[in-house]
Design a protein around this motif. Structure first.
Motif, PDB file in Angstrom:
ATOM      1  N   ILE A 183       0.819  -1.210   0.000  1.00 43.96           N
ATOM      2  CA  ILE A 183       0.000   0.000   0.000  1.00 43.96           C
ATOM      3  C   ILE A 183       0.856   1.265   0.000  1.00 43.96           C
ATOM      4  N   LEU A 184       1.887   1.295   0.847  1.00 40.82           N
ATOM      5  CA  LEU A 184       2.652   2.520   1.060  1.00 40.82           C
ATOM      6  C   LEU A 184       3.785   2.708   0.062  1.00 40.82           C
ATOM      7  N   ARG A 185       4.285   1.633  -0.524  1.00 36.06           N
ATOM      8  CA  ARG A 185       5.470   1.756  -1.370  1.00 36.06           C
ATOM      9  C   ARG A 185       5.235   1.311  -2.798  1.00 36.06           C
ATOM     10  N   TRP A 186       4.410   0.281  -2.997  1.00 33.45           N
ATOM     11  CA  TRP A 186       4.305  -0.312  -4.326  1.00 33.45           C
ATOM     12  C   TRP A 186       3.066   0.129  -5.091  1.00 33.45           C
ATOM     13  N   GLY A 187       2.229   0.960  -4.493  1.00 36.29           N
ATOM     14  CA  GLY A 187       1.065   1.486  -5.201  1.00 36.29           C
ATOM     15  C   GLY A 187       0.071   0.418  -5.623  1.00 36.29           C
ATOM     16  N   ASN A 219      -1.010   5.795  -6.293  1.00 37.89           N
ATOM     17  CA  ASN A 219       0.408   5.583  -6.584  1.00 37.89           C
ATOM     18  C   ASN A 219       1.272   6.638  -5.908  1.00 37.89           C
ATOM     19  N   ILE A 220       1.264   6.600  -4.590  1.00 37.25           N
ATOM     20  CA  ILE A 220       2.056   7.544  -3.801  1.00 37.25           C
ATOM     21  C   ILE A 220       2.944   6.735  -2.856  1.00 37.25           C
ATOM     22  N   THR A 278      -5.784  10.069   5.751  1.00 36.73           N
ATOM     23  CA  THR A 278      -5.050   9.113   4.913  1.00 36.73           C
ATOM     24  C   THR A 278      -4.511   7.969   5.754  1.00 36.73           C
ATOM     25  N   LYS A 279      -4.007   8.285   6.943  1.00 35.44           N
ATOM     26  CA  LYS A 279      -3.484   7.228   7.809  1.00 35.44           C
ATOM     27  C   LYS A 279      -4.584   6.239   8.174  1.00 35.44           C
ATOM     28  N   GLU A 280      -5.769   6.742   8.456  1.00 36.42           N
ATOM     29  CA  GLU A 280      -6.889   5.854   8.770  1.00 36.42           C
ATOM     30  C   GLU A 280      -7.274   5.004   7.564  1.00 36.42           C
ATOM     31  N   LEU A 281      -7.206   5.606   6.391  1.00 35.42           N
ATOM     32  CA  LEU A 281      -7.516   4.857   5.171  1.00 35.42           C
ATOM     33  C   LEU A 281      -6.471   3.777   4.923  1.00 35.42           C
ATOM     34  N   VAL A 282      -5.199   4.101   5.196  1.00 33.07           N
ATOM     35  CA  VAL A 282      -4.132   3.106   5.034  1.00 33.07           C
ATOM     36  C   VAL A 282      -4.373   1.918   5.950  1.00 33.07           C
ATOM     37  N   GLU A 283      -4.697   2.183   7.210  1.00 36.34           N
ATOM     38  CA  GLU A 283      -4.924   1.089   8.150  1.00 36.34           C
ATOM     39  C   GLU A 283      -6.135   0.256   7.737  1.00 36.34           C
ATOM     40  N   ASP A 284      -7.151   0.903   7.216  1.00 37.40           N
ATOM     41  CA  ASP A 284      -8.319   0.146   6.733  1.00 37.40           C
ATOM     42  C   ASP A 284      -7.936  -0.766   5.578  1.00 37.40           C
ATOM     43  N   GLU A 285      -7.109  -0.258   4.664  1.00 39.69           N
ATOM     44  CA  GLU A 285      -6.666  -1.070   3.528  1.00 39.69           C
ATOM     45  C   GLU A 285      -5.787  -2.234   3.988  1.00 39.69           C
ATOM     46  N   VAL A 286      -4.891  -1.967   4.934  1.00 42.30           N
ATOM     47  CA  VAL A 286      -4.042  -3.042   5.466  1.00 42.30           C
ATOM     48  C   VAL A 286      -4.908  -4.127   6.083  1.00 42.30           C
ATOM     49  N   ARG A 287      -5.893  -3.709   6.858  1.00 42.26           N
ATOM     50  CA  ARG A 287      -6.791  -4.675   7.485  1.00 42.26           C
ATOM     51  C   ARG A 287      -7.572  -5.471   6.441  1.00 42.26           C
ATOM     52  N   GLN A 288      -8.004  -4.788   5.382  1.00 45.90           N
ATOM     53  CA  GLN A 288      -8.782  -5.470   4.352  1.00 45.90           C
ATOM     54  C   GLN A 288      -7.929  -6.458   3.558  1.00 45.90           C
TER      55      GLN A 288
END
Length: 644
Positions: free
Chosen positions: A506-510, A517-518, A540-550
């Protein structure tokens, strides 16, 4: 040599101290009980009881009428001699003139002692380095000779492109006219960049063995000392030595110790290191040219080096020394295998195929472990079995044969590892399962190892999602078999690996459509897979954690579905692991299909006796493991906390 020098220093120091006491003490051998007050001495003179007097400076030694010899200290009576003559006392004296040596010794000996002690301790603080305390600024570069063990390019394998670039430098030193006739200039420096253990230092030693010119070697940390300016002085001295021996090569190992970017880090950097770097930059490409001096440096942290150090003119060539591919690993194994006797069935290419990602140092360690294992069991040659055992030890850790496990712990471990193996075999993009074991190794109670069929250069999105499913299959297996309330803390390591992979996606490979793609990890040096300290908003941080969880939940759901669809194979494999304890990839597939892992005489006998059984285990495959009952031992909570 260093011990002899220290012993001589202490002997000289002891002799000086003894001499000082002798000079100061003089001839004061008279007992303190013979000393009398000066007034008592004068009373005896007035009474006529003194026969003779011997005057030595302030000390007045006198003999009484009864022959008793005493002494007194003259407080400064200048008329003493006249008084004694008037009393008809025999007077003797000694001129108070010290020799020049004694005067100098008494005056300067304390200072000599202080300076000597200071030199000694400063020499110790400098590690007894070259020149001692008076040689702080002297270079610690060592001239490498063939006595240190000559290494040539024949001893370096698996990095052919890097060898070619460095062979050209060696050829330039041997035959400069070949290049200079076309206007070519000798490269001033070559920077070897690559992961640890890939052979950067070995390449430098090979250059020394091939070039036939003086070769100086020094570590980047040898420049920096506790005093500001010492490092710069050592750089100057090193280049002065190199110019005297030109043409020559200077090798600086771990140059990032002194070549870090200036002004970086907290507090604006380090004055001593930055001055040393400035001097190094000037010496490599300043007003004065260093003809015939080639700098070869090695580092695995090119990203932290100062940009001025990397430009052409200083390091004209940056040679990448990567981990070897399969052909390179085979060649490296061949180099290290020269020193050991190999069995006729040993195939180095098979070993190279089974060691993807290994560096040259890893392969050297593998060959050494195989030789040690062969020697341990008394073999005269090293066989493929020894290489397989060594590979398992290097990749999975040593077997913990003495570990005590309850039947319940062992069974849960078997189902946990069976879940990993089933999902890994079922999903096509997962690396092939190489081996599954429930024998505790390292910090794990069990392990499933996967090896790619070929060297992996890229990671694709579908491969990452399938790897997440295989990683979460251990927890899915425990819940599938025992229910959600009976899940253990065994999957802790699996969850950590899955979280790290999901965050990298999510954070590095887009690979997340919601995040885009950030590269949020780029600005955070030392990123370890967490989002703390990253430059992003709270939303954005909350969205990242949601994506990681998903992502992780999708992997878990995939694994659980595979186990549901392959219940019988899952049960067979778990029971097979309980009985055999270690199964290879092909054996796992046969056990899942309800077959024996392999055919042998015992299995054939069982089949002939109409006793078909999946678990007809050959004696050669059996391994005794101590099993205890629950009431005999309490489960080790720390071991249960390890990832299966």
């Amino acid at each position: 040599m260093g011990n002899a020098r220290n012993l001589a220093f202490w002997l000289v120091l002891l002799m000086l101290v003894v001499a000082l006491f002798n000079v100061i003490g003089g001839n004061q051998t008279t007992s303190a009980s013979d000393e009398r007050d000066y007034s008592e001495f004068m009373t005896s003179v007035d009474a006529g009881n003194v026969n003779s007097v011997y005057i030595n400076g302030e000390k007045v030694t006198y003999t009484l009428s009864d022959g008793t010899e005493l002494y007194a200290i003259n407080p400064g009576d200048d008329a003493l001699a006249r008084t004694l003559v008037e009393k008809d006392v025999t007077v003797k004296g000694k001129a108070q003139r010290q020799s020049g040596f004694q005067s100098l010794l008494i005056t300067f000996l304390p200072f000599v002692l202080i300076i000597g002690v200071w030199i000694f301790f400063m020499n110790r603080m400098q590690g007894g380095g070259k020149g001692g305390a008076m040689g702080f600024g002297k270079s610690k570069a060592k001239l490498l000779t063939e006595k240190s063990g000559r290494v040539t390019f024949d001893d370096v394998a698996g990095i052919d492109e890097a060898k070619e670039e460095l062979e050209e430098i060696v050829e330039f030193l041997r035959n400069p006219q070949k290049y200079s006739r076309l206007g070519g200039k000798i490269p001033k420096g070559a920077l070897l960049v690559g992961p640890p253990g890939t052979g950067k230092t070995l390449l430098a030693r090979a250059i020394a063995g091939e070039a036939g010119v003086p070769f100086f070697t020094i570590s980047g940390s040898d420049f920096v000392e506790m005093f500001v300016g010492v490092g710069a002085s050592r750089v100057r001295d090193m280049f002065e030595q190199a110019k005297k021996n030109a043409p020559c090569i200077v090798f600086i190992d771990e140059i990032d110790a002194v070549g870090r970017a200036r002004g970086a880090g907290y507090g604006g950097g380090n004055d001593e290191r930055e001055q040393t770097l400035n001097q190094l930059l000037v010496e490599m490409d300043g007003f004065e040219a260093n003809e015939g001096v080639i700098i070869v440096a090695a580092t695995n942290r090119r990203d932290v080096l100062d940009p001025a150090l990397l430009r052409p003119g200083r390091f004209d060539r940056q040679v990448t020394v990567p981990n070897p591919d399969i052909k390179g690993r085979e060649k490296i194994l061949g180099v290290h295998a020269r020193k050991i006797p190999l069995g006729p069935a040993v195939d180095l290419r098979i070993i190279a195929r089974g060691t993807p990602g290994f560096s040259g140092a890893d392969l050297a360690n593998l060959v050494n472990e195989a030789a040690l294992m062969a020697a341990r069991v008394g073999r005269n040659v090293v066989t493929m079995i020894d290489f397989e055992s060594a590979k398992d030890k290097v990749m999975m850790g040593a077997e913990r044969r003495s570990m005590v496990m309850t039947p319940e712990q062992k069974e849960m471990t078997a189902y946990h590892e069976a879940g990993h193996a089933i999902v890994g075999i079922t999903l096509p993009k997962c690396d092939p399962v190489y081996k599954a074991t429930i024998i505790p190794r390292g910090g794990a109670l069990g392990m499933v190892m996967s090896l790619p069929e070929m060297d992996r250069l890229n990671m694709f999105k579908d491969e990452c999602h399938q790897r997440l499913a295989m990683t979460m299959a251990g927890k899915a297996a425990e819940i599938f078999k025992y229910g959600e309330d009976q899940v253990s803390n065994g999957p802790a390591g699996d969850i950590q690996q899955a979280s790290s992979l999901a965050r990298a996606m999510i954070l590095r490979w887009g690979m997340s459509d919601k995040i885009g793609n950030i590269d949020y990890a780029e600005a955070h040096e030392g990123y370890q897979g967490n989002t703390s300290g990253l430059s992003m908003s709270a939303a954005t941080k909350e969205l990242v954690e949601d994506e990681v969880r998903q992502f992780i939940q999708d992997g878990y759901d995939t694994a659980y579905k595979i186990l549901t669809d392959n219940t019988e194979a899952f049960e067979r494999l778990a029971q097979g692991l309980l009985e055999y304890e270690t199964l290879t990839g092909d054996e796992i597939k046969r056990v899942m299909a309800g077959e024996l892992p392999h055919v042998d005489e015992e299995a054939e006998d069982a089949k002939d006796a109409d006793k078909p059984s999946l678990m007809a285990v050959p004696k050669t495959r059996k391994r005794k493991v101590e099993i205890v009952k629950d009431e005999d031992v309490k489960p080790d909570e720390d071991e249960a906390d390890k990832d299966a």
